[in-house]
Design a protein around this motif. Structure first.
Motif, PDB file in Angstrom:
ATOM      1  N   ALA A  20       0.864  -1.184   0.000  1.00 47.26           N
ATOM      2  CA  ALA A  20       0.000   0.000   0.000  1.00 47.26           C
ATOM      3  C   ALA A  20       0.898   1.229   0.000  1.00 47.26           C
ATOM      4  CB  ALA A  20      -0.902   0.000   1.232  1.00 47.26           C
ATOM      5  N   SER A  21       0.343   2.298  -0.537  1.00 44.32           N
ATOM      6  CA  SER A  21       1.126   3.516  -0.636  1.00 44.32           C
ATOM      7  C   SER A  21       0.236   4.714  -0.364  1.00 44.32           C
ATOM      8  CB  SER A  21       1.719   3.607  -2.050  1.00 44.32           C
ATOM      9  OG  SER A  21       2.526   4.746  -2.168  1.00 44.32           O
ATOM     10  N   ALA A  22       0.794   5.692   0.317  1.00 48.68           N
ATOM     11  CA  ALA A  22       0.091   6.943   0.591  1.00 48.68           C
ATOM     12  C   ALA A  22       1.074   8.087   0.377  1.00 48.68           C
ATOM     13  CB  ALA A  22      -0.455   6.938   2.018  1.00 48.68           C
ATOM     14  N   SER A  23       0.634   9.293   0.653  1.00 47.18           N
ATOM     15  CA  SER A  23       1.480  10.445   0.373  1.00 47.18           C
ATOM     16  C   SER A  23       2.731  10.481   1.238  1.00 47.18           C
ATOM     17  CB  SER A  23       0.686  11.733   0.551  1.00 47.18           C
ATOM     18  OG  SER A  23       0.168  11.813   1.863  1.00 47.18           O
ATOM     19  N   LEU A  24       2.649  10.008   2.476  1.00 42.88           N
ATOM     20  CA  LEU A  24       3.785  10.113   3.397  1.00 42.88           C
ATOM     21  C   LEU A  24       4.532   8.808   3.617  1.00 42.88           C
ATOM     22  CD1 LEU A  24       2.170  12.375   6.130  1.00 42.88           C
ATOM     23  CD2 LEU A  24       3.584  13.063   4.186  1.00 42.88           C
ATOM     24  N   GLY A  25       3.921   7.688   3.270  1.00 48.98           N
ATOM     25  CA  GLY A  25       4.578   6.418   3.546  1.00 48.98           C
ATOM     26  C   GLY A  25       4.091   5.285   2.670  1.00 48.98           C
ATOM     27  N   VAL A  42       6.809   2.408   6.199  1.00 52.79           N
ATOM     28  CA  VAL A  42       8.079   3.094   5.960  1.00 52.79           C
ATOM     29  C   VAL A  42       7.783   4.491   5.420  1.00 52.79           C
ATOM     30  CG1 VAL A  42      10.241   3.027   4.639  1.00 52.79           C
ATOM     31  CG2 VAL A  42       9.193   0.889   5.433  1.00 52.79           C
ATOM     32  N   GLN A  43       8.413   5.472   6.046  1.00 53.05           N
ATOM     33  CA  GLN A  43       8.221   6.851   5.585  1.00 53.05           C
ATOM     34  C   GLN A  43       8.946   7.056   4.259  1.00 53.05           C
ATOM     35  OE1 GLN A  43       9.747  10.812   7.466  1.00 53.05           O
ATOM     36  NE2 GLN A  43       8.009  10.053   8.641  1.00 53.05           N
ATOM     37  N   ARG A  44       8.281   7.740   3.367  1.00 55.36           N
ATOM     38  CA  ARG A  44       8.911   8.034   2.080  1.00 55.36           C
ATOM     39  C   ARG A  44      10.181   8.854   2.306  1.00 55.36           C
ATOM     40  NH1 ARG A  44       6.080   7.223  -2.549  1.00 55.36           N
ATOM     41  NH2 ARG A  44       3.873   6.786  -2.334  1.00 55.36           N
ATOM     42  N   PRO A  45      11.240   8.532   1.589  1.00 54.41           N
ATOM     43  CA  PRO A  45      12.469   9.323   1.739  1.00 54.41           C
ATOM     44  C   PRO A  45      12.194  10.795   1.408  1.00 54.41           C
ATOM     45  CG  PRO A  45      12.872   7.350   0.432  1.00 54.41           C
ATOM     46  CD  PRO A  45      11.386   7.455   0.621  1.00 54.41           C
ATOM     47  N   GLY A  46      12.669  11.671   2.256  1.00 54.33           N
ATOM     48  CA  GLY A  46      12.509  13.099   2.003  1.00 54.33           C
ATOM     49  C   GLY A  46      11.139  13.661   2.296  1.00 54.33           C
ATOM     50  N   ALA A  47      10.267  12.880   2.939  1.00 55.18           N
ATOM     51  CA  ALA A  47       8.895  13.349   3.181  1.00 55.18           C
ATOM     52  C   ALA A  47       8.871  14.600   4.052  1.00 55.18           C
ATOM     53  CB  ALA A  47       8.056  12.244   3.823  1.00 55.18           C
ATOM     54  N   LEU A  48       9.638  14.606   5.124  1.00 51.61           N
ATOM     55  CA  LEU A  48       9.650  15.775   6.009  1.00 51.61           C
ATOM     56  C   LEU A  48      10.187  17.000   5.278  1.00 51.61           C
ATOM     57  CD1 LEU A  48       9.273  17.159   8.718  1.00 51.61           C
ATOM     58  CD2 LEU A  48      11.535  16.306   9.381  1.00 51.61           C
ATOM     59  N   ARG A  49      11.286  16.836   4.570  1.00 51.29           N
ATOM     60  CA  ARG A  49      11.880  17.957   3.828  1.00 51.29           C
ATOM     61  C   ARG A  49      10.887  18.518   2.814  1.00 51.29           C
ATOM     62  NH1 ARG A  49      14.645  19.061  -0.879  1.00 51.29           N
ATOM     63  NH2 ARG A  49      16.353  20.559  -0.688  1.00 51.29           N
ATOM     64  N   VAL A  86       2.978  17.462  10.369  1.00 48.78           N
ATOM     65  CA  VAL A  86       4.220  17.082  11.042  1.00 48.78           C
ATOM     66  C   VAL A  86       3.957  15.930  12.020  1.00 48.78           C
ATOM     67  CG1 VAL A  86       6.016  17.873  12.640  1.00 48.78           C
ATOM     68  CG2 VAL A  86       5.334  19.309  10.707  1.00 48.78           C
ATOM     69  N   GLU A  87       2.829  15.967  12.715  1.00 54.67           N
ATOM     70  CA  GLU A  87       2.483  14.856  13.606  1.00 54.67           C
ATOM     71  C   GLU A  87       2.307  13.558  12.830  1.00 54.67           C
ATOM     72  OE1 GLU A  87      -0.859  15.719  16.081  1.00 54.67           O
ATOM     73  OE2 GLU A  87       0.206  17.274  17.194  1.00 54.67           O
ATOM     74  N   GLU A  88       1.734  13.646  11.636  1.00 53.37           N
ATOM     75  CA  GLU A  88       1.545  12.456  10.800  1.00 53.37           C
ATOM     76  C   GLU A  88       2.878  11.849  10.381  1.00 53.37           C
ATOM     77  OE1 GLU A  88      -1.230  10.729   9.708  1.00 53.37           O
ATOM     78  OE2 GLU A  88      -2.273  11.940  11.194  1.00 53.37           O
ATOM     79  N   LEU A  89       3.919  12.651  10.339  1.00 48.34           N
ATOM     80  CA  LEU A  89       5.244  12.163   9.962  1.00 48.34           C
ATOM     81  C   LEU A  89       5.956  11.444  11.109  1.00 48.34           C
ATOM     82  CD1 LEU A  89       6.418  15.233   7.895  1.00 48.34           C
ATOM     83  CD2 LEU A  89       6.061  12.935   7.004  1.00 48.34           C
TER      84      LEU A  89
END
Length: 114
Positions: A20-25, A42-49, A86-89
């Motif tokens: 499964a895939s979503a915008s952040l992970g 797993v968080q997508r690489p660079g999601a926070l940035r 940010v909390e979702e991350l």
């Protein structure tokens, strides 16, 4: 351990493609060393940035619009939304919230939070 090339892998197996895939992970299937199947988020690489960069652009746009087309405090509204993103991350926070939610509904007897 993070960055230790000699460390034992966390999982016996981890799928190469996400389930499964979503915008952040993304979610992958993993198998533990004792044979249990798990879902691993797993968080997508660079999601926070990327979220921070997007936030900076949105803030500039809202400052330009402030008072022209809307009388409310657009920046305050965006601050609330950005704080939620940010909390979702924070996947550790999400895990703690899931555990707390599971404990709060345990009395039902028929529902379980993985």
């Amino acid at each position: 351990a993070h960055g230790d090339l000699n460390a034992e892998p966390l999982f016996a197996a981890l799928s190469e493609t996400c389930l499964a895939s979503a915008s952040l992970g993304q979610v992958y299937k993993a198998t533990t060393h004792d044979g249990r199947d798990l879902a691993v988020k797993v968080q997508r690489p660079g999601a926070l940035r990327q979220c921070l960069l997007d936030g900076a652009v949105i803030t500039l746009a809202l400052r330009a619009l402030q008072g022209r087309y809307w009388n409310g405090d657009l920046l305050a509204i965006f601050d609330e939304v950005a704080a939620g993103v940010v909390e979702e991350l924070d996947f550790r926070r999400e895990a703690r919230n899931s555990e707390a939610f599971g404990a709060s509904i345990a009395w039902l007897g028929y529902a379980r939070v993985p």
